[in-house]
Design an enzyme around this catalytic site. Structure first.
Site: not given
Ligand code: GAR
Length: 194
Positions: A12-13, A85, A102, A104, A145, A174
């Site tokens: 969840g960052s 996911l 979303n 990605h 996606d 991000e």
């Molecule tokens: C992030 O890098 C996001 O882009 C990716 O999961 C990570 C979640 O990090 N999402 C995907 O790969 C979706 N296909 P977080 O929980 O630290 O925010």
């Protein structure tokens, strides 16, 4: 007040960045965090910030539309997926047309689709020998996606970078951009409907 729900499956960052960003806004707020994993870090982050959470299971998510009632009861106008996911089911896409974003961790249309998440994506970028990567923020449709792209940011990949190095560089982008892009899209929706 325009209300956002964040859907997340993991640490969840990105959710944290969005929550912190929205705390400084007076007209937009994070009203709900939806999660499909019992012990996900994002649940602690929501609790720290006093945000209600909803834990979902696969059967109710895909075989009922119970979640719509929950979203309505929190007056949710807009949804941001942040490391969520599961594929978003059609009934939810239709209930929130161009109101679900979303993020990605690659430059779509490259390195997207089913099974492409987290480290799998960065490993694919490395294997392809790409010299740039970065996050893509896009509207969500019924396919992984594939919705319209709203924003991309890119960073240089050095030959020596490992998938972990690539992940770190992309995640930094991000964190820098997602919250602001969510805010901007929510304001657009406000102008269209309001
Ligand atoms: C992030 O890098 C996001 O882009 C990716 O999961 C990570 C979640 O990090 N999402 C995907 O790969 C979706 N296909 P977080 O929980 O630290 O925010």
């Amino acid at each position: 007040m325009t209300n956002l729900a964040i859907f997340a499956s993991g640490g969840g960052s990105n959710a944290r960045k969005i929550i912190e960003h929205f705390e400084s806004l007076s007209d937009l707020r994070v009203a709900l965090v939806v999660c499909n994993k019992k012990n996900a870090g994002v649940l602690d982050i929501a609790a720290e910030h006093g945000i209600p959470t909803l834990l979902i299971d696969r059967t109710s998510f895909y075989e009922t539309d119970e979640i719509l009632k929950e979203l309505r009861s929190h007056d949710v106008d807009f949804i941001a997926l942040a490391g969520f996911l599961w594929l978003v089911p059609g009934y939810l896409v239709q209930a929130y047309p161009r109101r679900i974003l979303n993020i990605h961790p690659a430059l779509l249309p490259k390195h997207g689709g089913k099974g492409m998440y987290g480290h799998h994506v960065h490993e694919a970028v490395k294997a392809a020998g790409d010299t740039v990567s970065g996050p893509t923020i896009h509207f969500v449709n019924e396919h992984y996606d594939e919705g319209d792209i709203v924003y991309q940011a890119s960073t240089h990949i050095d030959k020596e970078d490992t998938p972990e190095d690539i992940a770190r560089k992309v995640l930094a982008l991000e964190h820098k951009h997602y919250a602001e892009v969510v805010e901007r899209c929510m304001r657009e929706v406000g102008r269209l409907v309001g």
